[in-house]
Write a protein that holds these residues in place. Structure first.
Motif, PDB file in Angstrom:
ATOM      1  N   UNK A 108       0.830  -1.209   0.000  1.00 46.07           N
ATOM      2  CA  UNK A 108       0.000   0.000   0.000  1.00 46.07           C
ATOM      3  C   UNK A 108       0.863   1.257   0.000  1.00 46.07           C
ATOM      4  N   UNK A 109       1.968   1.220   0.744  1.00 46.56           N
ATOM      5  CA  UNK A 109       2.867   2.370   0.776  1.00 46.56           C
ATOM      6  C   UNK A 109       3.482   2.630  -0.596  1.00 46.56           C
ATOM      7  N   UNK A 110       3.911   1.544  -1.254  1.00 45.65           N
ATOM      8  CA  UNK A 110       4.473   1.696  -2.595  1.00 45.65           C
ATOM      9  C   UNK A 110       3.427   2.198  -3.589  1.00 45.65           C
ATOM     10  N   UNK A 111       2.191   1.687  -3.452  1.00 51.27           N
ATOM     11  CA  UNK A 111       1.139   2.137  -4.348  1.00 51.27           C
ATOM     12  C   UNK A 111       0.837   3.615  -4.149  1.00 51.27           C
ATOM     13  N   UNK A 112       0.849   4.052  -2.894  1.00 48.61           N
ATOM     14  CA  UNK A 112       0.645   5.473  -2.633  1.00 48.61           C
ATOM     15  C   UNK A 112       1.727   6.334  -3.257  1.00 48.61           C
ATOM     16  N   UNK A 113       2.968   5.850  -3.198  1.00 43.42           N
ATOM     17  CA  UNK A 113       4.063   6.599  -3.824  1.00 43.42           C
ATOM     18  C   UNK A 113       3.894   6.645  -5.338  1.00 43.42           C
ATOM     19  N   UNK A 114       3.469   5.507  -5.918  1.00 37.49           N
ATOM     20  CA  UNK A 114       3.241   5.475  -7.366  1.00 37.49           C
ATOM     21  C   UNK A 114       2.140   6.462  -7.756  1.00 37.49           C
ATOM     22  N   UNK A 115       1.062   6.510  -6.971  1.00 34.71           N
ATOM     23  CA  UNK A 115      -0.028   7.445  -7.286  1.00 34.71           C
ATOM     24  C   UNK A 115       0.451   8.893  -7.199  1.00 34.71           C
ATOM     25  N   UNK A 116       1.260   9.192  -6.179  1.00 32.58           N
ATOM     26  CA  UNK A 116       1.762  10.562  -6.046  1.00 32.58           C
ATOM     27  C   UNK A 116       2.654  10.940  -7.223  1.00 32.58           C
ATOM     28  N   UNK A 117       3.537  10.018  -7.627  1.00 33.49           N
ATOM     29  CA  UNK A 117       4.400  10.292  -8.773  1.00 33.49           C
ATOM     30  C   UNK A 117       3.587  10.424 -10.050  1.00 33.49           C
ATOM     31  N   UNK A 118       2.554   9.656 -10.195  1.00 29.75           N
ATOM     32  CA  UNK A 118       1.719   9.749 -11.392  1.00 29.75           C
ATOM     33  C   UNK A 118       1.020  11.103 -11.447  1.00 29.75           C
ATOM     34  N   UNK A 119       0.511  11.536 -10.303  1.00 26.54           N
ATOM     35  CA  UNK A 119      -0.136  12.850 -10.279  1.00 26.54           C
ATOM     36  C   UNK A 119       0.861  13.957 -10.644  1.00 26.54           C
ATOM     37  N   UNK A 120       2.077  13.807 -10.159  1.00 22.04           N
ATOM     38  CA  UNK A 120       3.098  14.812 -10.478  1.00 22.04           C
ATOM     39  C   UNK A 120       3.421  14.809 -11.970  1.00 22.04           C
ATOM     40  N   UNK A 121       3.517  13.633 -12.547  1.00 26.90           N
ATOM     41  CA  UNK A 121       3.787  13.546 -13.988  1.00 26.90           C
ATOM     42  C   UNK A 121       2.638  14.153 -14.788  1.00 26.90           C
ATOM     43  N   UNK A 122       1.412  13.877 -14.381  1.00 24.26           N
ATOM     44  CA  UNK A 122       0.262  14.440 -15.094  1.00 24.26           C
ATOM     45  C   UNK A 122       0.260  15.961 -15.014  1.00 24.26           C
ATOM     46  N   UNK A 123       0.586  16.481 -13.830  1.00 24.12           N
ATOM     47  CA  UNK A 123       0.619  17.940 -13.680  1.00 24.12           C
ATOM     48  C   UNK A 123       1.696  18.557 -14.574  1.00 24.12           C
ATOM     49  N   UNK A 124       2.867  17.922 -14.625  1.00 26.25           N
ATOM     50  CA  UNK A 124       3.941  18.445 -15.481  1.00 26.25           C
ATOM     51  C   UNK A 124       3.561  18.360 -16.960  1.00 26.25           C
ATOM     52  N   UNK A 125       2.847  17.298 -17.335  1.00 28.81           N
ATOM     53  CA  UNK A 125       2.412  17.183 -18.726  1.00 28.81           C
ATOM     54  C   UNK A 125       1.438  18.293 -19.090  1.00 28.81           C
ATOM     55  N   UNK A 126       0.516  18.593 -18.192  1.00 27.58           N
ATOM     56  CA  UNK A 126      -0.437  19.676 -18.470  1.00 27.58           C
ATOM     57  C   UNK A 126       0.280  21.018 -18.587  1.00 27.58           C
ATOM     58  N   UNK A 127       1.256  21.236 -17.714  1.00 29.37           N
ATOM     59  CA  UNK A 127       2.013  22.480 -17.804  1.00 29.37           C
ATOM     60  C   UNK A 127       2.768  22.585 -19.123  1.00 29.37           C
ATOM     61  N   UNK A 146      -7.786   7.399 -20.892  1.00 26.69           N
ATOM     62  CA  UNK A 146      -7.758   7.041 -19.485  1.00 26.69           C
ATOM     63  C   UNK A 146      -6.581   7.620 -18.739  1.00 26.69           C
ATOM     64  N   UNK A 147      -5.761   8.424 -19.409  1.00 24.73           N
ATOM     65  CA  UNK A 147      -4.592   8.983 -18.754  1.00 24.73           C
ATOM     66  C   UNK A 147      -4.941  10.150 -17.851  1.00 24.73           C
ATOM     67  N   UNK A 148      -6.133  10.715 -17.987  1.00 26.84           N
ATOM     68  CA  UNK A 148      -6.548  11.858 -17.183  1.00 26.84           C
ATOM     69  C   UNK A 148      -7.782  11.497 -16.371  1.00 26.84           C
ATOM     70  N   UNK A 149      -7.859  12.051 -15.173  1.00 25.51           N
ATOM     71  CA  UNK A 149      -9.051  11.875 -14.346  1.00 25.51           C
ATOM     72  C   UNK A 149     -10.211  12.642 -14.962  1.00 25.51           C
ATOM     73  N   UNK A 150     -11.419  12.134 -14.787  1.00 21.32           N
ATOM     74  CA  UNK A 150     -12.600  12.753 -15.388  1.00 21.32           C
ATOM     75  C   UNK A 150     -13.702  12.871 -14.345  1.00 21.32           C
ATOM     76  N   UNK A 151     -14.663  13.722 -14.637  1.00 25.92           N
ATOM     77  CA  UNK A 151     -15.861  13.861 -13.807  1.00 25.92           C
ATOM     78  C   UNK A 151     -17.025  14.222 -14.709  1.00 25.92           C
ATOM     79  N   UNK A 152     -18.220  13.914 -14.233  1.00 22.56           N
ATOM     80  CA  UNK A 152     -19.396  14.223 -15.015  1.00 22.56           C
ATOM     81  C   UNK A 152     -20.552  13.323 -14.623  1.00 22.56           C
ATOM     82  N   UNK A 153     -21.708  13.506 -15.247  1.00 21.81           N
ATOM     83  CA  UNK A 153     -22.865  12.653 -14.956  1.00 21.81           C
ATOM     84  C   UNK A 153     -22.657  11.261 -15.520  1.00 21.81           C
ATOM     85  N   UNK A 154     -23.462  10.334 -15.036  1.00 19.23           N
ATOM     86  CA  UNK A 154     -23.331   8.969 -15.534  1.00 19.23           C
ATOM     87  C   UNK A 154     -24.182   7.991 -14.746  1.00 19.23           C
ATOM     88  N   UNK A 155     -23.690   6.768 -14.662  1.00 22.28           N
ATOM     89  CA  UNK A 155     -24.429   5.658 -14.062  1.00 22.28           C
ATOM     90  C   UNK A 155     -23.549   4.979 -13.020  1.00 22.28           C
TER      91      UNK A 155
END
Length: 312
Positions: A108-127, A146-155
Motif C-alpha cells: 500500500x505504501x508503494x502504491x501510494x508513492x506510485x499514485x503521487x508520482x503519477x499525479x506529479x507527472x500528469x501535472x507536469x504534462x499539463x504544464x 484514461x490517462x486523465x481523471x474525469x468527472x461528469x454525470x453517468x451511471x
C-alpha cells in the motif's frame, strides 16, 4: 451192542443283527463322545471344587468396562497431545498473519508513492502542453485514453454475490461456466457488464476505483477478480460517465443488461443501478503503448494507398 455216547443236541441261536452304522465307526465314536474324556473329567473336578468360573454376564461386563477404560485413555492422550500442539499452531498462524499484514502495508505504501508520482507527472504534462500551446484536443485524448481523471454525470452500477451462493446450475446464461458456485460474480460477468456499458455510450468506466482503458484486462485468479492484475473484492461498484438516463436505459435493454438480470433472477446475484449527476473517476494507473506509434499526416493517405492497391 455198545453204543456211542450221545451228544447233547446243539441248538442254533439266531445271530444278532448288526448296526446299520457299523461301517461308520469313526463317526459313531465322535457322535457318542463329543466331549473329550479329559475335558469332561476336568469340568467335573472344577464343578465339585466349586471352581466353575465366572458367569458369562459378569465376564461381558468386565470386558465392556475394560474397553471403555481403554477408549477413555486414548481420548485423554489425544486431547493432551492436541493441547501441547495448539500453541505451536497458533503461533505459526499468527506469524503468517503478521507477515501478510506487513507485506500488505508495504504494498500500500508503494502504491501510494506510485499514485503521487503519477499525479506529479500528469501535472507536469499539463504544464508542458499549456506552454507549448496545447489545445482541447490533447485533453480529449487524455480523457479517452484514461490517462486523465474525469468527472461528469453517468451511471452507478453495483454488482454483488448472492447472499447464499447456490450450487449446480447448468442452464443459461452459464451453461459453459464449469463452476459449481453459481451465486458468485465471475470475471466473465464483469466483462459483459463493462462491454455493455461501453456499447451503451459510456465515455469512461472504472471498477472499484480502477480506471479501465483499451489495454485493461479483467481476469480471474481463483475466486478473485483482477482488474489490471489488481484484486478486487465484492461488492463491485462500476462507475460509467455518460448521458446518465440514456446510458442507463440503453444498458438495461441491451443483451448484456438482460444477461445481468438473468443472473439476478436465476442465481440471486444482487444488482443495483442508479443515475448520478456527478461522478469522479481517477486516471488509469499506467498507459503504456508497446506497438502503436503516433501517425503524422492526413488520414486520407493510408486509405488512398489501400484503394490504389486494391484497384490495381
Amino acid at each position: 451192542m455198545c453204543g456211542m455216547p450221545q451228544q447233547p443236541p446243539v441248538r442254533s441261536t439266531p445271530a444278532r443283527p448288526s448296526r446299520p452304522d457299523a461301517s461308520m465307526s469313526l463317526i459313531t465314536n465322535v457322535m457318542d463322545h463329543s466331549l473329550d474324556d479329559g475335558y469332561a473329567e476336568a469340568a467335573a473336578r472344577k464343578k465339585a471344587a466349586g471352581q466353575g468360573g465366572l458367569p458369562k454376564t459378569l465376564r461381558a461386563r468386565l470386558g465392556l468396562a475394560g474397553g471403555l477404560v481403554l477408549a477413555a485413555l486414548v481420548v485423554t492422550l489425544g486431547a493432551a497431545q492436541a493441547r501441547v500442539a495448539a500453541p505451536v499452531v497458533a503461533k505459526e498462524r499468527q506469524e503468517l498473519i503478521d507477515r501478510i499484514d506487513r507485506e500488505t502495508a508495504s504494498a500500500d505504501k508503494l502504491q501510494g508513492r506510485v499514485d503521487a508520482l503519477r499525479d506529479e507527472v500528469s501535472a507536469r504534462q499539463r504544464q508542458a502542453l499549456e506552454h507549448s500551446g496545447g489545445d482541447a484536443k490533447a485533453e480529449l485524448v487524455g480523457i479517452l485514453s484514461g490517462a486523465s481523471a474525469v468527472r461528469g454525470p453517468g451511471v452507478k452500477l453495483v454488482v454483488d454475490d448472492a447472499k447464499e451462493a447456490g450450487t449446480g446450475g447448468s442452464g443459461n446464461p452459464r451453461e459453459t461456466s464449469g463452476f459449481s458456485d453459481t451465486g458468485r460474480v465471475r470475471d466473465r460477468d464483469m466483462q459483459r457488464v463493462v462491454n455493455g456499458l461501453w456499447q451503451s455510450g459510456a465515455e469512461a468506466v472504472a471498477i472499484n476505483g480502477q480506471r479501465l482503458t483499451a489495454l485493461s484486462a479483467i481476469r480471474a485468479a481463483g475466486d478473485a477478480i483482477l482488474v489490471d492484475n489488481r484484486p478486487l473484492v465484492p461488492p463491485y461498484t462500476v462507475l460509467a460517465v455518460g448521458d446518465g438516463q440514456r446510458l442507463s436505459s440503453r444498458f438495461q435493454d441491451s443483451a448484456d443488461g438482460l444477461y445481468l438480470r438473468a443472473l439476478q433472477d436465476d442465481y440471486g446475484i444482487r444488482t443495483a443501478i442508479s443515475v448520478e449527476s456527478d461522478l469522479r473517476l481517477p486516471a488509469a494507473p499506467s498507459v503504456i503503448l508497446r506497438t502503436a506509434q503516433p501517425y503524422v499526416g492526413t488520414s486520407a493517405q493510408p486509405n488512398a494507398q489501400k484503394t490504389e492497391k486494391g484497384t490495381s
